[in-house]
Design a protein around this motif. Structure first.
Motif, short mmCIF file in Angstrom:
data_model
loop_
_atom_site.label_atom_id
_atom_site.label_comp_id
_atom_site.label_asym_id
_atom_site.label_seq_id
_atom_site.Cartn_x
_atom_site.Cartn_y
_atom_site.Cartn_z
N HIS A 33 0.92 -1.17 0.01
CA HIS A 33 -0.04 -0.04 0.09
C HIS A 33 0.69 1.35 -0.02
N ASN A 34 0.29 2.12 -0.28
CA ASN A 34 0.99 3.70 -0.41
C ASN A 34 0.49 4.79 0.67
N VAL A 35 0.86 4.11 1.84
CA VAL A 35 0.46 4.80 3.06
C VAL A 35 1.71 5.37 3.81
N THR A 36 1.68 6.63 4.42
CA THR A 36 2.60 7.10 5.21
C THR A 36 2.98 6.49 6.56
N LEU A 37 4.06 5.92 6.94
CA LEU A 37 4.29 5.38 8.06
C LEU A 37 5.35 5.96 8.72
N SER A 38 5.47 6.24 9.95
CA SER A 38 6.45 6.83 10.72
C SER A 38 7.60 5.93 10.67
N ASN A 39 8.76 6.59 10.84
CA ASN A 39 10.10 5.69 10.51
C ASN A 39 10.17 4.36 11.55
N ASP A 40 9.59 4.79 12.98
CA ASP A 40 9.66 3.90 13.68
C ASP A 40 8.83 2.62 13.78
N THR A 41 7.76 2.82 12.86
CA THR A 41 6.89 1.78 12.61
C THR A 41 7.55 0.29 12.59
N ILE A 42 6.81 -0.91 13.05
CA ILE A 42 7.62 -2.03 13.02
C ILE A 42 6.85 -3.05 12.13
N ALA A 43 7.38 -3.48 11.18
CA ALA A 43 6.45 -4.44 10.19
C ALA A 43 6.85 -5.87 10.42
N MET A 44 5.62 -6.75 10.61
CA MET A 44 5.86 -8.14 10.59
C MET A 44 5.81 -8.54 9.47
N VAL A 45 6.85 -9.56 9.12
CA VAL A 45 6.86 -10.34 7.45
C VAL A 45 6.44 -11.57 7.71
N ALA A 55 13.55 -8.33 3.00
CA ALA A 55 14.81 -7.31 2.37
C ALA A 55 14.06 -6.35 1.69
N ALA A 56 12.87 -6.40 1.14
CA ALA A 56 12.16 -5.18 0.61
C ALA A 56 12.03 -4.25 1.79
N VAL A 57 11.29 -4.82 3.00
CA VAL A 57 10.85 -4.03 4.05
C VAL A 57 12.13 -3.28 4.58
N ALA A 58 13.16 -3.98 4.69
CA ALA A 58 14.42 -3.46 5.47
C ALA A 58 14.86 -2.30 4.18
N GLN A 59 14.82 -2.56 3.03
CA GLN A 59 15.22 -1.48 2.10
C GLN A 59 14.38 -0.16 2.15
N LYS A 60 13.02 -0.15 2.74
CA LYS A 60 12.47 0.93 3.15
C LYS A 60 12.68 1.31 4.33
N GLY A 61 13.52 0.82 5.09
CA GLY A 61 14.10 1.45 6.36
C GLY A 61 13.20 1.12 7.54
N PHE A 62 12.38 0.17 7.53
CA PHE A 62 11.41 -0.15 8.59
C PHE A 62 11.96 -1.15 9.56
N ARG A 63 11.77 -1.23 10.70
CA ARG A 63 12.32 -2.20 11.72
C ARG A 63 11.41 -3.36 11.32
N ILE A 64 11.86 -4.73 11.63
CA ILE A 64 11.15 -5.96 11.14
C ILE A 64 11.16 -6.70 12.22
N ILE A 65 10.11 -7.63 12.61
CA ILE A 65 9.88 -8.94 13.30
C ILE A 65 9.64 -9.84 12.32
N HIS A 66 10.59 -10.81 12.39
CA HIS A 66 10.32 -11.98 11.16
C HIS A 66 9.12 -12.87 11.79
N ALA A 67 8.55 -13.09 10.91
CA ALA A 67 7.06 -14.06 11.18
C ALA A 67 6.62 -14.77 10.05
N PRO A 68 7.68 -15.29 9.24
CA PRO A 68 7.44 -15.58 7.93
C PRO A 68 6.72 -17.07 8.03
#
Lengths: 558, 558
Positions: free
Chosen positions: B389-401, B409-422
């Motif tokens: 999606h094309n939404v604005t997220l604050s830099n400190d938002t955490i994404a669960m993959v 890798a794509a989430v990291a390239q966008k600079g967001f912190r990651i919790i691995h939940a593959p």
């Protein structure tokens, strides 16, 4: 007014208004609400009522009080109250036996020969509150009918009721053998866990507990005359089945209509015997194990040796005395040729005897099957003894087909009776990943997981010529326990194993004349799973509760 | 004599002589036997000891008495008796905290911000019976050290002992987030089952309970100010989590070093809200469900509507008050476009507002994340909010993959912190077949079963550029509960979920300097599974007991 009610019922509650599993082979039901009296009187129309039948009647009454199963509708039946408020109340169920004379107990019938065992019954539940009647040729038939009766009713707000009276049920199993196999050698299962499993089996009319009691990993069975086998072969001194434990399990099973078919797997799967009798076992714990066995530890009986043969026959005779069943399995699966090829004693024996490998295996088989027959039992074997070896088997030998369901046709062509136990339909352990160590990518050899749906679509007569259909005795679900213990026994078995129970009881056709169908079956399978939970068996949910309470709403095409 | 003993030990007990899970990041151990005193004194070198630490100390002492774990050798350690008969006896463990002042409780530290939470500890256990010492910067660190201490010892014939003293352990987690997710919406789990799960999590140093508490199927959470959601959305009036239940779970978790990250999934996965607020939900229970949702029932928040947006923000604020965590998830997975495309109200809103779908989703996200931030929490989202999606997220938002491990890798390239939940490594539900009705050939969408071995070989930094490594917060195992309930909770989770606990605590390297390795890990995983069983958690066996008692003997290459 009554017609209006019927229309209403048909509209609101289209199909899933009883919770029978397995569904009877012939059944008519109506659409009249009927209440069950809290003090239901179950009376006998005959004398000399066996104590196990009395116990079954008491258990039936107890479950009718404690199941308290809500219907699979969003309100769990609360809105049924107006429908049942003026319903008649059933207060009597009478049990009658055809024939005269002192009846055999359930337990006696349950362990009788498959060919003559009679599990049929008829059950009539009038809609007007007059006495219901259950009639059978045997106490075992009455037990099956009691099980059906106990599944007819739902519960809401203190009322036990059905919306579908009257019921007229004429029922008998399509196949005489409906089993469940448990391996108690890879991991151990206490008596209480086996008893709980026997309870659940009886609720779906499964009639044989195939007890794969020992294997290469451990020998938990204490055999009179052979105390060293379990003393040195059990995992621990408390992880054993004493003769009293066996008697306990056998009688507990029989009182629930279940025969115990014990298996002493030979000549393979016997490594653990080397702990007490190293001279009897070839390639005991040889490595690399994969060269000598399908799984560790390697080790097989040196069947070419008369000493080993005599030992095995004596062992089988001793074990046979512990089990009243007319069946006993001598195993015969996965004989590893390399183990024997590289065993000096075996090769020396063969040379001295002037026999081929298969000739020697035939001699061994005659001796072990002779011991089984001398004990009054018919031998059961895994399919390799028919398809992979050149041994003489008596015509009445029963073969269990496990490697592939497709192998049944070849066994039938050879004229042997068949119990379906195919890994591609009924192996409950498949699909949980590999258990061999140091193998991170390892999956289960029999991937994928065998769903209840897969089992439910099994066709017992697939590829079997009509002239050979009589050879199909039935089938069974199986639990090999490399990755199982009491921790996951209930959850890996139930309600999945109920699917084969219905396939082999009901046969290919629902009482409506339609073929068995996973769409029709699912709500009933939910119900037997919920019932098992109510009775202390940890059956798992098959769907989100949202789906279970809305039959068909989660079907793929809805 | 001592040298001789060492050689003997090395020969007979090569490697698997401690039962630590996760294995510490740095550890030295010896080869001296050491007994543990039955009346072990655990003393504090500081004052104002928080009550949760006192409780943890009492629990540690209790488990040291009751675990009674035999070593993984055939005799379960009986032959260790001569070795330990003259060993020194450890009678004191002293706990010390760095720093001064009144210490924060375990619970206070457990719910503090991930970035500053300190779980490190050092543990010294001398071989001569002099006092052992555990030192940390926080009471949470002491708790982690107590957990390690409680895993150092075995039991035989009334003696609690180790053969590997002295121990010098310096430990801290490689990753700050080590979680387990439970879905309590597809099927319900009583508080006691969640508490038992929290216990087991704490034993393997898992520090976050990701509570997927509501979903389209049911809304069991009683939210102050929103009583209608659970009143009409719970499966039944007794299948709810009251605010008191939540408080109970939150405090039970925190005392065990576990933060509770609650998820209110939006705008998808919200069908059940239509039961109380039909105006808020698009395509509620629309059919065919497959056109409107990934699973039944369909239904998503009409996020284009200011009313819905305000409702959602208020709901999130109310839920946030129940949870002390600094994290909260707003979900964001599996938004179904067709649902909104065919929803007249949504389309009308977009037209009136002159916004695109993504613009409207951005407005909604700003509002919901604003509510989360106003509650003092950092938003957590599923990966689609970053990648789809094309939404604005604050830099400190955490994404669960979750969709695929490759998406990190794509989430990291966008600079967001990651919790691995593959799903391809950590989804515990995969591989148990399809649950959708009328689909006999249906398998699990995420086949095959994810073995512990697969999870254990997960590389948190795969395809992540070194400059982005700091974005990886950790990971979690997840249990979606379409086919789970308390009946199979323990058996589907344990010990499998322990594998990610070690991957994210220990990091890529064993204390020996070798990479993590399933061969080395398996005996320790057997031991934590057996320990869980002793403590009332029904962890399953990973192998036949024959293999467990003979480490490496069942490896594929032995």
């Amino acid at each position: 007014m009554k017609i209006l009610l019927c229309v209403l019922l048909t509209t609101v509650f289209p199909v899933h208004v009883h919770s029978l599993w397995p569904i009877p082979r012939a059944m008519q039901s109506g659409s009249t609400p009927l209440l069950l009296a809290n003090d239901l009187n179950i009376q006998y129309k005959f004398s000399n009522v066996p104590s196990d039948l009395q116990a079954a009647v008491a258990q039936t009454k107890k479950f009718l009080q404690t199941d308290q199963l809500g219907r699979l509708v969003v309100d769990r039946g609360a809105s049924d109250l107006p429908l049942i408020s003026k319903a008649s109340r059933l207060s009597t169920l009478s049990l009658a036996l055809h024939g005269t004379g002192k009846p055999l107990s359930i337990s006696q019938v349950a362990v009788s020969a498959l060919e003559t065992r009679d599990e049929s019954y008829t059950l009539n539940v009038p809609a007007d509150g007059s006495a219901a009647s259950l009639t059978a040729n045997t106490t075992l038939g009455l037990f099956r009918g009691l099980t059906t009766f106990g599944q007819l009713f739902f519960f809401t707000s203190g009322q036990t009721y059905t919306l579908k009276a009257p019921f007229t049920i004429t029922d008998s199993p399509a196949y005489p053998y409906r089993g469940f196999m448990l391996d108690t050698a890879r991991n151990f299962f206490p008596v209480a866990d086996i008893q709980r499993t026997l309870d659940a089996m009886s609720w779906v009319k499964t009639n044989t507990f195939h007890w794969h009691i020992v294997d290469s990993q451990s020998f938990p069975l204490q055999v009179p005359g052979f105390p060293e086998l379990s003393a040195k072969g059990a995992y621990a001194s408390n992880l054993v089945y004493t003769p009293a434990d066996v008697q306990n399990i056998v009688s507990y099973a029989a009182a629930r209509g279940i025969d115990v078919l014990v298996e002493i797997d030979t000549p393979g799967h016997t490594s653990v015997i080397s702990k007490s009798h190293p001279e009897l076992i070839a390639c005991a714990e040889s490595t690399p194990w994969a060269s000598f066995a399908n799984e560790p530890p390697a080790g097989q009986l040196r069947f070419t040796s008369p000493t080993t043969t005599n030992f095995t026959a004596s062992l089988l005779s001793a074990v046979a005395k512990l089990f009243p069943s007319k069946l006993m399995s001598t195993g015969g699966d996965e004989i590893n040729q390399n183990c024997y090829n590289t065993d000096a004693e075996t090769q020396s024996d063969l040379k001295a005897q002037g026999r081929t490998f298969e000739q020697a295996l035939d001699v061994f088989t005659q001796a072990t099957h002779g011991a089984v027959r001398a004990s009054g039992k018919t031998p059961v074997v895994w399919e390799e003894m028919v398809l992979s070896h050149n041994v003489t088997l008596s015509n009445d030998t029963i073969a269990m087909v496990w490697i592939s369901s497709e192998d049944a046709a070849a066994v039938a062509q050879k004229g042997f009776r068949i119990i379906h136990a195919p890994s591609d339909y009924f192996y409950l352990d498949c699909g949980h990943g590999g258990w061999v160590g140091a193998f991170p990518s390892g999956n289960s050899w029999c991937d994928p997981f065998k769903t209840w749906q897969k089992a439910y679509t099994f066709n017992p007569l697939a590829n079997i010529a009509p002239a050979q259909n009589h050879l199909i005795l039935g089938g069974e679900h199986l639990l090999w326990t490399e990755q199982s213990s009491p921790s996951n026994l209930d959850s890996i078995v139930w309600p999945r194993a109920a699917s084969s129970a219905e396939v082999f009881w009901t046969g290919p056709t629902q009482p409506t004349g339609q073929p068995l169908d996973v769409r029709e079956a699912l709500p009933r399978l939910h119900e037997i799973a919920f019932r098992m939970q109510k009775r202390g068996v940890n059956a798992i949910p098959l769907q989100p509760l949202w789906c279970a309470l809305r039959p068909d709403a989660c079907d793929i095409d809805r």
